[in-house]
Write an enzyme that holds these catalytic residues in place. Sequence first.
Site, PDB file in Angstrom:
ATOM      1  CB  CYS A   9      -1.002  -0.011   1.163  1.00  0.00           C
ATOM      2  SG  CYS A   9      -0.310   0.200   2.815  1.00  0.00           S
ATOM      3  NE  ARG A  15      -4.725   1.321   1.780  1.00  0.00           N
ATOM      4  CZ  ARG A  15      -4.630   2.017   0.660  1.00  0.00           C
ATOM      5  NH1 ARG A  15      -5.536   1.874  -0.286  1.00  0.00           N
ATOM      6  NH2 ARG A  15      -3.630   2.851   0.467  1.00  0.00           N
ATOM      7  CG  ASP A 119      -4.873   5.113   2.910  1.00  0.00           C
ATOM      8  OD1 ASP A 119      -4.992   4.560   4.026  1.00  0.00           O
ATOM      9  OD2 ASP A 119      -3.863   5.774   2.592  1.00  0.00           O
TER      10      ASP A 119
END
Length: 146
Positions: A9, A15, A119
């Site tokens: 990420c 994440r 996100d």
Amino acid sequence: MFNKILVVCVGNICRSPTGERLLQAVLPNKYIASAGIGVSKSGLDGKGADKQAQMIAELNNVSLEGHQSQQLTVAMCLEFDLILVMEKGHIDAVCHLAPEVRGKVMLFGQWIGAKDIPDPYRKSPEAFEFAFELLLQSTQAWASKL
């Protein structure tokens, strides 16, 4: 075939560490790690998982304990058999860094409709819960494919 999987990420604090731990739980015979495309730029090198991400993970019996964020490197891209990213734009970022790995970069959400996993950083608990749910669905789908 895919024995080494890298989850990517941006900051490697929300994440990707969650995706990494979820995959480790369902694919214990694979080597799975995570990294971020913007860790160094954001000053996040060596940081633990985001507190909100940790809380949501723990509520779902997943531990992010001991995670330390790391910057994605060309060497990492070359080392792993499969690179799973959170958003379509991350594919471009990874391939800009290491163009030769394009064939092994896929969306983490590939099997749930090729969805981006948004996100949740600095957003509401609901944003973290939504991201976790997408990561969980994606993990189950990847486990059935691998």
